[in-house]
Enzyme design. Sequence first.
Site, mmCIF file in Angstrom:
data_model
loop_
_atom_site.group_PDB
_atom_site.id
_atom_site.type_symbol
_atom_site.label_atom_id
_atom_site.label_comp_id
_atom_site.label_asym_id
_atom_site.label_seq_id
_atom_site.Cartn_x
_atom_site.Cartn_y
_atom_site.Cartn_z
ATOM 1 N N GLY A 77 63.028 21.405 45.005
ATOM 2 C CA GLY A 77 64.463 21.646 44.965
ATOM 3 C C GLY A 77 64.825 23.117 45.082
ATOM 4 N N CYS A 78 63.868 24.026 44.980
ATOM 5 C CA CYS A 78 64.141 25.457 45.156
ATOM 6 C C CYS A 78 64.222 25.759 46.642
ATOM 7 C CB CYS A 78 63.034 26.320 44.547
ATOM 8 S SG CYS A 78 63.280 26.705 42.832
ATOM 9 N N VAL A 79 65.195 26.581 46.994
ATOM 10 C CA VAL A 79 65.308 26.995 48.400
ATOM 11 C C VAL A 79 64.839 28.407 48.573
ATOM 12 C CG1 VAL A 79 67.080 25.377 49.085
ATOM 13 C CG2 VAL A 79 67.732 27.527 48.038
#
Length: 104
Positions: A102-104
């Site tokens: 979920g981290c960009v």
Amino acid sequence: MPSTTIAGRQIDVNEEGFLSNPDDWTEELGAEFARLIGVDMSEEHWKLVRFLRQDYKAMGETPTLRRVSTQTGMPVKQLFTLFPGKPAKKMAYVAGVPKPKGCV
């Protein structure tokens, strides 16, 4: 697979610079990763980094920011103070574990 030299060691990293093999990590390497992103490590920082490494080994994935906060008792606001901007991504980078989902 890209590789780079950090702290005098040749290491394999992914395209974003995260360690390809978390077992290659050492505290010396973690300190150098922190320096590269402008984080001055304190005992609070190391407590979080050590938690990430232990939790990753136990759970098989990098803990989310919420999990780090609840398991360590450290408020999310403090995580942002210690690792400004993107604390989950920065903690994982320093800890030598994969970027959280979920981290960009």
